[in-house]
Design a protein around this motif. Structure first.
Motif, PDB file in Angstrom:
ATOM      1  N   ILE A   1      -0.058  -0.186   1.778  1.00  4.96           N
ATOM      2  CA  ILE A   1      -1.214   0.292   2.537  1.00  4.96           C
ATOM      3  C   ILE A   1      -1.091  -0.158   3.984  1.00  4.96           C
ATOM      4  O   ILE A   1      -0.987  -1.356   4.271  1.00  4.96           O
TER       5      ILE A   1
ATOM      6  N   VAL B   1       0.433  -3.699  -2.865  1.00  5.87           N
ATOM      7  CA  VAL B   1      -0.573  -3.140  -1.971  1.00  5.87           C
ATOM      8  C   VAL B   1      -0.393  -3.640  -0.544  1.00  5.87           C
ATOM      9  O   VAL B   1      -0.582  -2.893   0.425  1.00  5.87           O
ATOM     10  N   GLN B   2      -0.011  -4.908  -0.391  1.00  2.00           N
ATOM     11  CA  GLN B   2       0.144  -5.461   0.955  1.00  2.00           C
ATOM     12  C   GLN B   2       1.203  -4.705   1.740  1.00  2.00           C
ATOM     13  O   GLN B   2       1.114  -4.567   2.956  1.00  2.00           O
TER      14      GLN B   2
ATOM     15  N   ASN C   1      -4.468  -8.891   6.064  1.00  2.00           N
ATOM     16  CA  ASN C   1      -4.028  -9.197   4.698  1.00  2.00           C
ATOM     17  C   ASN C   1      -5.207  -9.595   3.817  1.00  2.00           C
ATOM     18  O   ASN C   1      -5.246  -9.258   2.625  1.00  2.00           O
TER      19      ASN C   1
ATOM     20  N   ALA D   1      -6.152   0.522   5.573  1.00  2.00           N
ATOM     21  CA  ALA D   1      -7.021  -0.554   5.089  1.00  2.00           C
ATOM     22  C   ALA D   1      -8.344  -0.560   5.847  1.00  2.00           C
ATOM     23  O   ALA D   1      -9.418  -0.694   5.251  1.00  2.00           O
TER      24      ALA D   1
ATOM     25  N   ASP E   1      -2.156  -0.855   7.962  1.00  2.00           N
ATOM     26  CA  ASP E   1      -3.331  -1.484   8.566  1.00  2.00           C
ATOM     27  C   ASP E   1      -4.431  -0.454   8.808  1.00  2.00           C
ATOM     28  O   ASP E   1      -5.605  -0.701   8.533  1.00  2.00           O
TER      29      ASP E   1
ATOM     30  N   ARG F   1      -6.914  -6.309   2.917  1.00  2.00           N
ATOM     31  CA  ARG F   1      -6.161  -5.597   1.876  1.00  2.00           C
ATOM     32  C   ARG F   1      -6.332  -6.270   0.518  1.00  2.00           C
ATOM     33  O   ARG F   1      -6.437  -5.594  -0.510  1.00  2.00           O
ATOM     34  N   ASN F   2      -6.328  -7.591   0.514  1.00  2.00           N
ATOM     35  CA  ASN F   2      -6.459  -8.331  -0.737  1.00  2.00           C
ATOM     36  C   ASN F   2      -7.801  -8.046  -1.409  1.00  2.00           C
ATOM     37  O   ASN F   2      -7.872  -7.836  -2.627  1.00  2.00           O
TER      38      ASN F   2
ATOM     39  N   SER G   1       2.647   5.312   7.625  1.00  2.00           N
ATOM     40  CA  SER G   1       2.799   3.857   7.491  1.00  2.00           C
ATOM     41  C   SER G   1       3.650   3.302   8.625  1.00  2.00           C
ATOM     42  O   SER G   1       3.343   2.245   9.199  1.00  2.00           O
TER      43      SER G   1
ATOM     44  N   SER H   1      -7.806  -4.532  -2.856  1.00  2.00           N
ATOM     45  CA  SER H   1      -6.976  -4.393  -4.061  1.00  2.00           C
ATOM     46  C   SER H   1      -7.715  -4.824  -5.318  1.00  2.00           C
ATOM     47  O   SER H   1      -7.375  -4.399  -6.424  1.00  2.00           O
TER      48      SER H   1
ATOM     49  N   ILE I   1      -7.696   2.558  -5.390  1.00  2.00           N
ATOM     50  CA  ILE I   1      -7.226   2.592  -4.005  1.00  2.00           C
ATOM     51  C   ILE I   1      -6.362   3.828  -3.769  1.00  2.00           C
ATOM     52  O   ILE I   1      -6.488   4.517  -2.754  1.00  2.00           O
TER      53      ILE I   1
END
Length: 442
Positions: free
Chosen positions: A96, A92-93, A63, A101, A98, A66-67, A295, A70, A77
């Motif tokens: 996207i 986005v969390q 996370n 990312a 793992d 990803r943050n 995903s 973003s 992205i």
């Protein structure tokens, strides 16, 4: 700006000493973990709650990654991942995976190739041991060593840094593409063709984003650079990247952005690339469902979540639009091959039905144009269990029939080793091809 592949390398790396093997010492180096988080991880590890520890620290790490990604902008992205379904309103969390990312962070120089490789291995461990259908037995429990590896990987790769961000040289490169008009003597242009394929792919995606979003002088610079760079890369570009250029032109034309569309039209005329412009937006629907499959495949409880999007793709029709073909077949093959721990049994019938509908000429296209630059499938073929299933996907007669139509030496060998059922040779070949793209394998 540097003119080498080191443009993508993280330079402020902090290393956990090899001799540091105590969980408390490793966790205390995770500056992104609060004191409460650190105490909880250490206590739970000492209590033997390994699955809980692994899931907790993995979620914190991914996370955080990803943050940070973003912050580069949602549209950026979306373009980098070739995900037209992602918009400014997307979470986005949640959108996207793992795997995406990790892959994007590696391509942007946020993490090293070695860190990406280890994070992918940690991801598979965490995902597998979170499967709800696993039988309750000692064999299906994380060991203390496996949990230590996950903790070390998450801390070393992400949580040890106060802020994880892309290398400054990458930002400079992006700025140059929009702020300057480059020429054939620019160092980056000279080196571009020699750089790893993911560098070239990233350059195309950045250019397409700039052309779609910039105005005035920045748009003029982006178009001028696109007219210089794309023709030089075009002969070696795989069809997925060519379709991205064509799709961008189609979107600009449909949106009435005449200046940007005309500029990109000039690029397509120069490379004779109008065969890669989609005639309608039907392909976007297929791309969205394919990304839903990926995903689900790369997420938690993947064996349970894969059947629904696979069956949705099956119901959409037997003819997949050309711009969506690569991502759709990649997604279905991921389900078919599974991971190091097995496959989703409930998704196999749907996946097999989709693959059965693919004609020989389209398979030849997929082998010639898609696999060589497909880091997702190559990573699968570096592993024993997915490769053993790969051997069952294609009949021997079919492989013999398409062999004469293949162009690339590596792909010819891939088909040859597949036909000969040589798993080790396929693993080694996939490893070498993966590294040729610019990714690390350890």
């Amino acid at each position: 700006m540097t003119n080498d592949v080191t443009l993508w390398k993280k330079t402020d790396e902090v290393i956990i000493p090899k001799q540091t093997n105590n969980v408390s010492q490793i966790v205390n180096l995770g500056v992104q973990l609060s004191q409460k988080d650190q105490r909880q991880i250490i206590r739970s590890f000492e209590d033997g709650s390994y699955e809980m520890v692994a899931t907790f620290i993995w979620t914190k790490a991914i996370n955080s990654l990803r943050n940070q990604l973003s912050k580069m902008g949602i549209s950026f992205i979306a373009e980098m991942l070739d995900r037209p379904d992602i918009s400014e309103h997307t979470n986005v969390q949640q959108a996207i995976s793992d795997f995406e990312a990790i892959r994007l962070a590696e391509e942007l120089g946020v993490i090293s190739g070695t860190a990406a490789f280890r994070l992918k291995q940690a991801m598979e461990l965490v995902t597998h041991f979170n499967q709800p259908e696993l039988e309750d037995s000692p064999e299906n429990e994380l060991s203390d060593d496996e949990t230590k590896t996950i903790i070390r990987t998450c801390v070393q790769s992400i949580l040890i840094y106060d802020k994880v961000e892309a290398a400054i040289n990458f930002k400079n490169f992006r700025n140059e593409l929009e702020e300057l008009t480059l020429n054939e003597d620019s160092p980056i242009i000279i080196k571009l063709v020699q750089n790893p394929y993911f560098f070239q792919r990233t350059t195309i995606r950045i250019l397409m984003l700039l052309v779609k979003t910039k105005l005035g002088a920045q748009l003029e610079n982006a178009l001028a650079n696109a007219n210089l760079i794309i023709p030089q890369l075009w002969p070696n570009l795989k069809h997925p990247e060519r379709y991205q250029v064509g799709r961008t032109y189609s979107e600009l034309f449909s949106d009435g952005k005449s200046k940007a569309a005309n500029g990109l039209r000039g690029v397509l005329l120069k490379v004779k690339g109008f065969d890669f412009v989609p005639e309608d937006l039907r392909s976007s629907s297929f791309i969205k469902v394919a990304n839903d499959i990926l995903s689900a495949h790369n997420g938690m409880n993947n064996f349970y979540n894969e059947p629904a999007p696979v069956n949705t793709l099956l119901r959409m029709g037997s003819v997949i639009p050309s711009p969506a073909f690569q991502v759709c077949v990649t997604a279905v093959l991921c389900v078919r091959l599974g991971n190091s721990y097995g496959v989703s049994n409930a998704a196999q019938d749907g996946a097999n039905a989709i693959l059965k509908n693919i004609t020989t000429d389209r398979w030849i296209y997929f082998f010639n144009e898609c696999i060589q630059s497909n880091e997702i499938l190559l990573y699968k073929l570096m592993q024993y269990r997915p490769t053993s299933i790969w051997l069952t996907v294609f009949a021997s007669k079919f492989l013999g029939r398409i062999s004469s139509e293949l162009k690339n030496k590596d792909i010819i060998n891939l088909v040859k080793f597949t036909n000969e059922k040589k798993i080790d040779r396929i693993n080694n070949l996939a490893d070498a091809m993966y590294q040729k793209l610019g990714y690390a394998n350890s």
